[in-house]
Enzyme design. Sequence first.
Site, PDB file in Angstrom:
ATOM      1  N   ARG A   1      84.264 -45.738 -56.322  1.00 55.44           N
ATOM      2  CA  ARG A   1      85.719 -45.985 -56.334  1.00 55.44           C
ATOM      3  C   ARG A   1      86.111 -47.151 -57.247  1.00 55.44           C
ATOM      4  NH1 ARG A   1      84.496 -42.165 -54.476  1.00 55.44           N
ATOM      5  NH2 ARG A   1      84.821 -41.302 -52.416  1.00 55.44           N
TER       6      ARG A   1
ATOM      7  N   SER B   1      91.405 -42.356 -47.201  1.00 53.22           N
ATOM      8  CA  SER B   1      90.646 -43.496 -46.671  1.00 53.22           C
ATOM      9  C   SER B   1      91.274 -44.802 -47.123  1.00 53.22           C
ATOM     10  CB  SER B   1      89.203 -43.440 -47.163  1.00 53.22           C
ATOM     11  OG  SER B   1      88.562 -42.310 -46.613  1.00 53.22           O
TER      12      SER B   1
ATOM     13  N   GLU C   1      90.436 -49.509 -50.342  1.00 56.26           N
ATOM     14  CA  GLU C   1      90.400 -48.470 -51.371  1.00 56.26           C
ATOM     15  C   GLU C   1      91.819 -48.213 -51.880  1.00 56.26           C
ATOM     16  OE1 GLU C   1      87.931 -45.066 -50.530  1.00 56.26           O
ATOM     17  OE2 GLU C   1      89.299 -43.750 -51.614  1.00 56.26           O
TER      18      GLU C   1
END
Length: 323
Positions: free
Chosen positions: A173, A245, A315
């Site tokens: 990520r 998420s 995130e």
Amino acid sequence: MNMAEIEKLTGLRGEIKRNEPMARHTSWRAGGCADRAYIPADLDDLRAIVASLPAGEPVYLVGLGSNLLVRDGGLRGTVIFTHGMLKQVRLEGKILHAEAGVPSPKVARFAARHKLAGAEFMAGVPGTVGGALAMNAGCYGGETWNIVESVTTLDRAGQLRQRTRANYYISYRTVILKAGNGGSEAGSEAAAAPSASRLPPHEEWFIAARFKLARGDEAKSRATIKQLLERRIETQPLDQPNAGSVFRNPPNDYAARLIEACGLKGFALGGAMISDKHANFIVNTGNARAADIEALIETAHTAVKQKFGIDLEREVRIIGEPA
Ligand SMILES: Cc1cc2nc3c(=O)[nH]c(=O)nc-3n(C[C@H](O)[C@H](O)[C@H](O)COP(=O)(O)OP(=O)(O)OC[C@H]3O[C@@H](n4cnc5c(N)ncnc54)[C@H](O)[C@@H]3O)c2cc1C
């Protein structure tokens, strides 16, 4: 320079909106307004607006807003939407070429239809190709940059470039342009994976990607996509606005497990709630303010830190001013 002056200077052909509610453009369906939003007519128009905005003007490229929270006080600067333009997807030999505004699930289906394997995971990522490149989006073992052969980028001066994986630090990520390529990271390997919340603003954006995929089997890819989507419906609160998420998974563990172990499943603040289906998801139960969502993020972060000593990294990207 104000927007009217910019329009006169460049003869822009796209659509300008003022005080555009970002709740309309983010999957959390919450948050403040952007001072200005721009929907470019085409790539040349996008290049023209980026090049004509004054140097100090903050610019945000936004795809489907599925990983984004805009604070209630809104955004100073200009948001540019890629979704609805930059929407071409095509095959160039064995390479799948997709522009930044193409929804990732469309790439997955297009690849399957053309008997190419490796993009199935994109079916469950409800953002654009641009957002997937910026986030190195992934799931179920697949990751966007694993299938990238090269990308086209646009910089603040309106210049287009071709870049490859070698031009970036890429990890889970995280995608950071290396120093010496116009990137703003410090240049050390240690700086290669800062948390998303500490990333500097992007001054170079993704315009398109060329994905290198393996020869596959259409029926097999379709079956994988179906299975993957079914698993999501089972495990994720897809019937309520969310941004996927909230935290990255820490090494060898799951953020959801840690948050759940803190007893936070179903914990609500204002109109936001830590999902009782998946503890790493925060859902808008109807009228959440961005501040409710951000306070819940803080709550989960603090609880996990206190109980497990683990510093969860966000995130989701948070931008804008508090109310
Ligand atoms: C139900 C649900 C499930 C999800 N599941 C997953 C998953 O399995 N795996 C996963 O990785 N993510 C997942 N996500 C998060 C999200 O979908 C991905 O991060 C997606 O790639 C974001 O794309 P977007 O177009 O919505 O980006 P946005 O939210 O619009 O933007 C995200 C960030 O990318 C930047 N950005 C957007 N476009 C560009 C561009 N063209 N150039 C440069 N920067 C750009 C933005 O400025 C912002 O900082 C999920 C989200 C939801 C709501």
